[in-house]
Design a protein around this motif. Structure first.
Motif, short mmCIF file in Angstrom:
data_model
loop_
_atom_site.label_atom_id
_atom_site.label_comp_id
_atom_site.label_asym_id
_atom_site.label_seq_id
_atom_site.Cartn_x
_atom_site.Cartn_y
_atom_site.Cartn_z
N ARG A 125 3.77 14.37 -7.99
CA ARG A 125 4.01 15.13 -6.32
C ARG A 125 4.82 14.72 -5.68
O ARG A 125 5.36 15.41 -4.93
CB ARG A 125 3.20 14.72 -5.94
N SER A 178 1.17 -1.13 0.16
CA SER A 178 -0.06 -0.28 0.15
C SER A 178 0.84 1.27 -0.41
O SER A 178 0.64 2.54 -0.47
CB SER A 178 -1.25 0.03 1.29
N GLU A 189 3.49 5.32 -5.85
CA GLU A 189 3.73 5.34 -7.84
C GLU A 189 2.71 6.24 -7.71
O GLU A 189 3.16 6.17 -9.10
CB GLU A 189 3.52 3.81 -7.55
N GLU A 190 1.73 6.25 -7.45
CA GLU A 190 1.06 7.32 -7.78
C GLU A 190 1.26 9.12 -7.79
O GLU A 190 1.59 9.57 -8.83
CB GLU A 190 -0.56 7.06 -6.39
N CYS A 191 1.86 8.97 -6.49
CA CYS A 191 2.55 10.63 -6.07
C CYS A 191 3.56 11.03 -7.49
O CYS A 191 3.98 12.13 -8.17
CB CYS A 191 2.78 10.59 -5.09
N ASN A 234 3.68 9.01 -10.45
CA ASN A 234 2.91 9.00 -11.47
C ASN A 234 2.49 10.33 -12.27
O ASN A 234 1.99 11.67 -12.43
CB ASN A 234 1.80 8.71 -12.08
N GLN A 235 2.13 11.09 -10.71
CA GLN A 235 0.53 12.55 -10.43
C GLN A 235 2.20 13.92 -9.96
O GLN A 235 1.82 14.85 -10.44
CB GLN A 235 -0.11 13.17 -8.71
N LYS A 266 1.69 1.34 -3.17
CA LYS A 266 1.18 1.83 -4.49
C LYS A 266 0.56 2.96 -4.62
O LYS A 266 1.08 4.27 -5.89
CB LYS A 266 -0.40 1.28 -3.86
N LYS A 267 1.16 4.06 -3.04
CA LYS A 267 0.62 5.64 -3.38
C LYS A 267 1.89 6.41 -3.46
O LYS A 267 1.90 7.21 -3.99
CB LYS A 267 0.45 5.60 -1.79
#
Length: 134
Positions: free
Chosen positions: A37, A24, A30-32, A34-35, A27-28
């Motif tokens: 951030r 988890s 990788e999201e950041c 990709n964005q 995952k967070k």
């Protein structure tokens, strides 16, 4: 909030927070990433290549080249200003200056100066003023 990651935090993450044990978290992250951030600097990527043979980190770096962007013109100008101050020149190992050794710290600082971004690092304080004192 946005972050610029120093090399040290990337090494800690890949050495101690394994993707299969902390799915988890990764995952967070990788999201950041990709964005956009979370970013780093090109010199941090060079430090990874030069000093830290953490296989998973090296593989991750190669699959995320945009995470390590080159400095902008204004960042480069500010880095020059940083090194024009004697105090800051002394913070960098003299063997690295002028050699083929990447130094990410001033690039991370320059990135943070011009963008609404927080530096994320796991640097340890070095007592450079009292060398050899017990």
């Amino acid at each position: 909030m946005n972050y610029v990651f120093d090399t040290s935090i990337l090494i800690v993450m890949f050495k101690h927070y394994y993707k299969d044990c902390f799915p988890s978290l990764w995952k967070k992250i990788e999201e950041c990433v990709n964005q956009e951030r979370i970013i780093s600097v090109r010199e941090a990527g060079k430090e990874i290549d030069k000093y830290h043979a953490v296989d998973d980190l090296t593989k991750w770096k190669l699959s995320n080249p945009s995470f390590f962007p080159p400095p902008t013109e204004k960042e480069t100008k500010f880095i020059t200003e940083i090194f024009s101050i004697r105090h800051f020149q002394m913070l960098v190992d003299k063997k690295k200056i002028g050699g083929n050794y990447p130094i990410a710290d001033p690039f991370v600082i320059a990135k943070a100066k011009f963008y609404p971004i927080t530096v994320f690092s796991s640097e340890e304080k070095r007592n450079c003023c009292n060398k050899g004192v017990a």
